[in-house]
Design a protein around this motif. Structure first.
Motif, short mmCIF file in Angstrom:
data_model
loop_
_atom_site.label_atom_id
_atom_site.label_comp_id
_atom_site.label_asym_id
_atom_site.label_seq_id
_atom_site.Cartn_x
_atom_site.Cartn_y
_atom_site.Cartn_z
N LEU A 14 1.33 5.17 4.58
CA LEU A 14 1.08 5.14 3.14
C LEU A 14 2.28 5.54 2.29
O LEU A 14 2.28 5.30 1.08
CB LEU A 14 -0.09 6.09 2.80
CG LEU A 14 -1.48 5.62 3.22
CD1 LEU A 14 -2.49 6.76 3.06
CD2 LEU A 14 -1.93 4.41 2.42
N VAL A 69 -5.69 7.40 -3.59
CA VAL A 69 -6.22 6.94 -2.31
C VAL A 69 -7.00 8.06 -1.62
O VAL A 69 -6.53 9.19 -1.51
CB VAL A 69 -5.08 6.47 -1.38
CG1 VAL A 69 -5.64 6.05 -0.01
CG2 VAL A 69 -4.32 5.31 -2.02
N CYS A 103 1.70 6.33 -2.99
CA CYS A 103 0.39 6.66 -3.57
C CYS A 103 0.22 8.17 -3.61
O CYS A 103 1.04 8.93 -3.09
CB CYS A 103 -0.74 6.02 -2.75
SG CYS A 103 -0.85 6.67 -1.06
N HIS A 128 0.81 -1.21 0.00
CA HIS A 128 0.00 0.00 0.00
C HIS A 128 0.85 1.27 0.00
O HIS A 128 0.33 2.37 -0.13
CB HIS A 128 -0.93 0.02 1.23
CG HIS A 128 -1.96 -1.06 1.21
ND1 HIS A 128 -2.22 -1.87 2.30
CD2 HIS A 128 -2.79 -1.48 0.23
CE1 HIS A 128 -3.17 -2.74 1.99
NE2 HIS A 128 -3.53 -2.51 0.73
N ALA A 132 -2.71 10.85 -2.37
CA ALA A 132 -3.83 10.75 -1.43
C ALA A 132 -4.54 12.07 -1.23
O ALA A 132 -4.01 13.15 -1.50
CB ALA A 132 -3.33 10.22 -0.08
N LYS A 137 -8.24 3.23 -4.02
CA LYS A 137 -8.27 2.64 -2.68
C LYS A 137 -8.84 3.65 -1.69
O LYS A 137 -8.58 4.85 -1.79
CB LYS A 137 -6.86 2.21 -2.25
CG LYS A 137 -6.21 1.19 -3.20
CD LYS A 137 -4.82 0.81 -2.74
CE LYS A 137 -4.10 0.00 -3.82
NZ LYS A 137 -4.77 -1.27 -4.13
#
Length: 314
Positions: free
Chosen positions: A120, A55, A22, A19, A24, A93
């Motif tokens: 993250l 995300v 990303c 995970h 976000a 996600k």
């Protein structure tokens, strides 16, 4: 580019090494209205450019619900509806953090470290220009920029979306729904307001009164709507049926603690127990009230049906 698989992650403890890395954003996203959608579009644009998952970080309960308790306003949508709307917008996600005493007591710096960096390992954060976070809401965009420069992630903000000279917000939409102004609410949401849920077994009272209803489980203690409405029920296959709906606590019959959505569909006799339907609201006919007898209630239900059909010009 291979798109990331949709995923719902409940809690920091369920984050895995895969995970990490990303783009976000953070928010309540109640209603996923046009203001939210503008943030999500910007998020997804950056994520696709960096070839990283997009995300959305959300909270359960929502922070204002944690602090206000029973006095918190009704949600525009429950978590399942929010997930569907976020995924429909292109989010890959969703990380749902349990908002409790531990989380509320994290300083802004601790939140950045534990959630954004250790959890993250974000590369880019997109937030609204009024975003505040951390204990006593001391964290802001300036702090995020400073910490991002130190810790290796970029931060961009999005400007508040205004329609008709006022900010688009969940609170504004909630007030419009309470006033029965569905056209204005639709302008802010980008689509008609609806509530979807599964049809469950009821006490068959409507059938006994000659007005069979589909009972939809709202799965909430408060509803943004109360009263009787002209509605459209939309099924998973896309078919639509006009009808009349009541959201309330059945004061004439037994009185409920949680509101129930009851829908009578016109010229419809098929059994739909267990089906998921989206009930879209068009026009408020009246407030819910307590009647002196079932006969009085039955007469009013027929009037409601006539009024809804008149609204739809059926």
């Amino acid at each position: 580019m291979q798109l990331a698989q949709r995923e719902f992650i409940r809690g920091l403890h369920n984050l895995r090494p895969e995970h990490k890395g990303c783009v976000a954003t953070i928010g309540s996203f109640d209603g996923v209205h046009l203001g939210h959608q503008a943030i999500l579009r910007q998020l997804i644009q950056v994520a696709r450019a960096l070839n990283l998952p997009a995300v959305a970080i959300v909270f359960e309960p929502q922070p204002h619900e944690f602090f206000a308790g029973d006095k918190a306003p009704a949600r525009l949508m429950r978590m399942r509806e929010k997930l569907e709307a976020l995924w429909a917008a292109g989010i890959d996600k969703v990380l749902c953090l349990h908002f409790n005493e531990t989380l509320r007591n994290l300083s802004a710096e601790q939140f950045i470290d534990r959630v954004l960096v250790q959890g993250l390992a974000i590369k880019h954060l997109v937030v609204g220009d009024d975003f505040r976070f951390g204990c006593d809401r001391k964290g802001d965009y300036a702090l995020l920029q400073t910490k991002g420069a130190e810790l290796g992630f970029a931060v961009t903000d999005t400007h508040t979306l205004e329609i008709d000279g006022a900010r688009v917000s969940s609170t504004r939409i909630r007030h419009l729904l309470e006033a029965g102004n569905f056209e204005e609410a639709e302008k802010l949401l980008g689509k008609p307001y609806g509530i979807y849920g599964r049809v469950v077994y009821g006490k068959q009272l409507g059938r006994q009164l000659g007005v069979p209803t589909a009972n939809v489980d709202l799965r909430r203690y408060r509803s943004p709507l109360h009263g009787v409405f002209a509605v459209t029920a939309i099924f998973i296959d896309g078919s639509e049926v006009k009808g009349v709906a009541n959201i309330g606590v059945r004061p004439t019959v037994n009185g409920l603690k949680k509101p129930l959505l009851e829908v009578h569909l016109f010229n419809f006799s098929r059994s739909i127990y267990g089906a998921v339907i989206d009930v879209v609201f068009h026009h408020k006919l009246r407030e819910e009230k307590k009647f002196n007898s079932l006969d009085e209630l039955k007469a009013q239900l027929q009037t409601d049906i006539d009024d809804a059909k008149a609204f739809f010009k059926l």
